[in-house]
Structure formats: structure tokens, C-alpha cells
Scaffold this motif. Sequence first.
Motif, PDB file in Angstrom:
ATOM      1  N   ILE A  10       0.857  -1.184   0.000  1.00  0.00           N
ATOM      2  CA  ILE A  10       0.000   0.000   0.000  1.00  0.00           C
ATOM      3  C   ILE A  10       0.890   1.231   0.000  1.00  0.00           C
ATOM      4  CG2 ILE A  10      -1.951  -1.115   1.149  1.00  0.00           C
ATOM      5  CD1 ILE A  10      -1.029   0.137   3.754  1.00  0.00           C
ATOM      6  N   THR A  11       0.421   2.341  -0.611  1.00  0.00           N
ATOM      7  CA  THR A  11       1.226   3.563  -0.694  1.00  0.00           C
ATOM      8  C   THR A  11       0.315   4.764  -0.924  1.00  0.00           C
ATOM      9  OG1 THR A  11       2.989   4.680  -1.923  1.00  0.00           O
ATOM     10  CG2 THR A  11       1.562   3.191  -3.168  1.00  0.00           C
ATOM     11  N   ASP A  12       0.809   5.947  -0.491  1.00  0.00           N
ATOM     12  CA  ASP A  12       0.116   7.209  -0.789  1.00  0.00           C
ATOM     13  C   ASP A  12       1.063   8.157  -1.523  1.00  0.00           C
ATOM     14  OD1 ASP A  12       1.830   7.926   1.261  1.00  0.00           O
ATOM     15  OD2 ASP A  12       0.363   9.177   2.297  1.00  0.00           O
ATOM     16  N   SER A  13       1.979   7.586  -2.307  1.00  0.00           N
ATOM     17  CA  SER A  13       2.963   8.391  -3.045  1.00  0.00           C
ATOM     18  C   SER A  13       2.289   9.322  -4.050  1.00  0.00           C
ATOM     19  CB  SER A  13       3.958   7.479  -3.757  1.00  0.00           C
ATOM     20  OG  SER A  13       4.656   6.677  -2.832  1.00  0.00           O
ATOM     21  N   LEU A  14       1.185   8.890  -4.666  1.00  0.00           N
ATOM     22  CA  LEU A  14       0.521   9.707  -5.683  1.00  0.00           C
ATOM     23  C   LEU A  14      -0.369  10.778  -5.072  1.00  0.00           C
ATOM     24  CD1 LEU A  14      -0.449   6.888  -8.243  1.00  0.00           C
ATOM     25  CD2 LEU A  14       1.558   8.405  -8.268  1.00  0.00           C
ATOM     26  N   ASP A  15      -1.024  10.473  -3.957  1.00  0.00           N
ATOM     27  CA  ASP A  15      -1.937  11.427  -3.311  1.00  0.00           C
ATOM     28  C   ASP A  15      -1.719  11.336  -1.806  1.00  0.00           C
ATOM     29  OD1 ASP A  15      -3.919  13.151  -2.568  1.00  0.00           O
ATOM     30  OD2 ASP A  15      -5.591  11.868  -3.203  1.00  0.00           O
ATOM     31  N   GLU A  16      -1.010  12.310  -1.219  1.00  0.00           N
ATOM     32  CA  GLU A  16      -0.653  12.275   0.189  1.00  0.00           C
ATOM     33  C   GLU A  16      -1.899  12.113   1.068  1.00  0.00           C
ATOM     34  OE1 GLU A  16       1.205  12.163   3.713  1.00  0.00           O
ATOM     35  OE2 GLU A  16       2.156  12.038   1.737  1.00  0.00           O
ATOM     36  N   GLY A  17      -1.849  11.082   1.936  1.00  0.00           N
ATOM     37  CA  GLY A  17      -2.942  10.830   2.864  1.00  0.00           C
ATOM     38  C   GLY A  17      -3.955   9.837   2.355  1.00  0.00           C
TER      39      GLY A  17
ATOM     40  N   HIS B 253       1.780   0.657   9.836  1.00  0.00           N
ATOM     41  CA  HIS B 253       2.536   1.902   9.986  1.00  0.00           C
ATOM     42  C   HIS B 253       2.979   2.369   8.601  1.00  0.00           C
ATOM     43  CE1 HIS B 253       3.103   1.485  14.427  1.00  0.00           C
ATOM     44  NE2 HIS B 253       2.872   0.224  14.104  1.00  0.00           N
ATOM     45  N   ASP B 254       3.148   3.694   8.448  1.00  0.00           N
ATOM     46  CA  ASP B 254       3.736   4.221   7.216  1.00  0.00           C
ATOM     47  C   ASP B 254       5.208   4.523   7.460  1.00  0.00           C
ATOM     48  OD1 ASP B 254       3.054   6.244   8.973  1.00  0.00           O
ATOM     49  OD2 ASP B 254       2.721   7.720   7.393  1.00  0.00           O
TER      50      ASP B 254
ATOM     51  N   GLY C 154       1.068   8.693  10.029  1.00  0.00           N
ATOM     52  CA  GLY C 154       1.404  10.025  10.534  1.00  0.00           C
ATOM     53  C   GLY C 154       2.765  10.498  10.099  1.00  0.00           C
ATOM     54  N   GLY C 155       3.324   9.918   9.037  1.00  0.00           N
ATOM     55  CA  GLY C 155       4.676  10.282   8.619  1.00  0.00           C
ATOM     56  C   GLY C 155       4.751  11.416   7.622  1.00  0.00           C
ATOM     57  N   GLY C 156       3.603  11.905   7.130  1.00  0.00           N
ATOM     58  CA  GLY C 156       3.636  12.972   6.146  1.00  0.00           C
ATOM     59  C   GLY C 156       4.229  12.511   4.824  1.00  0.00           C
ATOM     60  N   THR C 157       4.786  13.469   4.111  1.00  0.00           N
ATOM     61  CA  THR C 157       5.329  13.166   2.776  1.00  0.00           C
ATOM     62  C   THR C 157       6.607  12.342   2.847  1.00  0.00           C
ATOM     63  OG1 THR C 157       6.526  15.279   2.819  1.00  0.00           O
ATOM     64  CG2 THR C 157       4.333  15.266   1.793  1.00  0.00           C
ATOM     65  N   GLY C 158       7.212  12.231   4.030  1.00  0.00           N
ATOM     66  CA  GLY C 158       8.449  11.465   4.152  1.00  0.00           C
ATOM     67  C   GLY C 158       8.229   9.980   4.357  1.00  0.00           C
TER      68      GLY C 158
END
Length: 370
Positions: free
Chosen positions: A304-311, A353-354, A335-339
Amino acid sequence: MRNIKIIVLILSVYRIAGHTSLNHTKESFPRNTPGKLSNDLRNVLYQESIVRFSMVQNIQRLTMDVINIRSDRQTLKKNLDDMMEEVKTLETNGQRLQQENNVLKQNLTDLYATCSDNKRFTAKESQGFDVSQILTMQRQISVLKNNNDRQAMENENLRGRYLTLLQENGDFKHQLNEMNATLSQIRQLDDFNPRLQAIENNIRKLTFSTDVALNDIREDLNGSKLQLQNIPSEVWAACEKGWYQFEDNCYQFSNSSLTFNAAVTMCNSASKGAILLEIRSPEEENWIRLQMQRQGWKTTWIGITDSLDEGTFVFASSGNKIQNVHADWGRGEPGGGTGENCGLLLLKTKGWHDYPCSSKYRSICKKARV
């Protein structure tokens, strides 16, 4: 001591039984089992190990509580005996010092009387003595005065020692009162023996009921083993070699530490239709955690990832939102934000966890069973 031996014996029996049962189970059944029957068998084995582990922990905790209580009781009794011996010694010393004080007071009274008699000599009375006699008497009077001063100093020192003894006696009485209160608590511990006996009886009952339950489980497992032996061999080959089956999917565990994107690429090339692990149900996640524990893993990537759309986390293979299927985030996650844009499963914590996608962790590949 007899009660502790009984508990320790029960603990030893459970450790041996647990070790033998688990080894027998691992050797008797293949890890690749078909369909829901395989899942039920593994769940039964898993529940059996949890029950046995919980019982061992409870018995260990009860044993340590009993040992600590009896050790504290013996220590308190020894301290009380030592303090009672000190009281007797102090009382003896006090009586001796009081006698010495009385003797010194009597000596001081005699010295005062002697000095008074010496002062009665007048000039008239001294005419009958020559000079040498007068000097002798003066020296005797000087000696008596020195003795008197010395006795007065010793008496003052004795008074100081006596006052110190009184203070120590008061402190000791305070300590003795505290020890008496502690002794009362110790006597109350005698009431613990019936409760300990009740605990032992409950342990015996629990042991008997658990043995019965385990025998029933073993009988069910033996019956299931006979059923498994009648399953055609081609059914067992539903997953390729090196892949493990759960329900309708096959899983491959890779010990290589890779970044998230590298893990996705590796799984896509591992076998036709294979993807990086995507957890679709709580049952699947529980099975994955169990396999990680068996293999000694602490972490693994989740696809799973939110690289394309943060959150907005989506499955890496399809781009579908995970909220529409299954999501099990830990507290405060993601809760890691864009990082931190990639999913990670940690065995020691509950939930997902992200983490940074550039980190390197082990991975699990997944594909549908043919």
C-alpha cells in the motif's frame, strides 16, 4: 514448601507437555494444507499453544508471589528477634549505668562533707599545728578538690550518657512499635495458607479440564489427519514449491531486505500474477503475523502507498483505496507525512505503519491459488 513444590511440578509437566505437543504437531502435519480444513487445523494448534502459554505464565506468577511472601515473612521475623535482643542489652546497660551513677553521687556527697570539715579550721585552731602540718593539710585539701572536680566531670559525662541512652531507648520503642505492627501483618499472612490451598485446588481442576480439552483436540486432529491422508496428491500441489497456502492464495517469504519499489518489482517477476503482499481481511493478517513469528521476522512490507496522493493510501497493484477493503492502522498512523509513504507491518505492535519507501525490509509475495 510443599505447596511450592506442587506448583513447580505442575509447571514442569506443562513445559514438557507443551514442548512435546508442539513438536509432534509440527512433524505430523504438512504446512501446505488445502482450503478451510487446513486453516481450521492451524487455528486449533494456534489456540492450543496460546492456552498452554497463558497457563504457564499464570503458574509462574503465582509461584513467585508465594516465594516472595514467605521470604519477606522470614526476614521480618529475624529482624524482630534481633531488635528484641538489642532491647535486652540496652536495659542491662541502663541498669548498670544507673548503679554507677548512684555510687558516684554517694562519693560526691562524701567529698563535700570532707571539704566542709576542712574549712572549719580557724586561725585559732591552727595555732596548735606547725607549718609543715599546715602545708600537708593544704596539699590534702588541694588533692581532695581535684578529686571532687574530676568526680563532678565524670558525673556530668555519666548524665550525658544517660540522656543519650534515654533518647536511644525512645527511638527503639518507636521502632519496636513499628515492628509490632509488622508482626501483626505477618500473623495475618497465616490466613494466606487456606487461600494458597484454594489456588492449588483450582490449578488441579484447571489442569484436569485442560488435559481433557487437549485430549479432545488431539482426537479431533487425529481424525482430521486421517481425512487429510485421503485427499488426492494433486490437491496438495495447488501452490508451487516454496509457496505456502492460506485459503485461496499462495505466499512466498523473501529474506532479502529491499526497498518498497524493489520489493514490488521482485514479486511481479517471481511468478505469474504475483504481487507484493496486500492484506484483504483480519483473518489473513492474523495468519501472516503467525507465519512471521514462526520464521523470526519482525517487519515486512505491505503493498500500500500514498505516493501519488498524500494521505490517500491505495493498493500498489490496482490503485484501489484500502478503506474500501480492509485497513488496520495503528494508533496515530499513518502520521509520517510526505516522508513516509509506504506501508509496513510490525510484528511487535498492533496495526499498520507508514515508513519511508527508501527503507529496506523483508517482503512477502502473494498470488491467487491455481
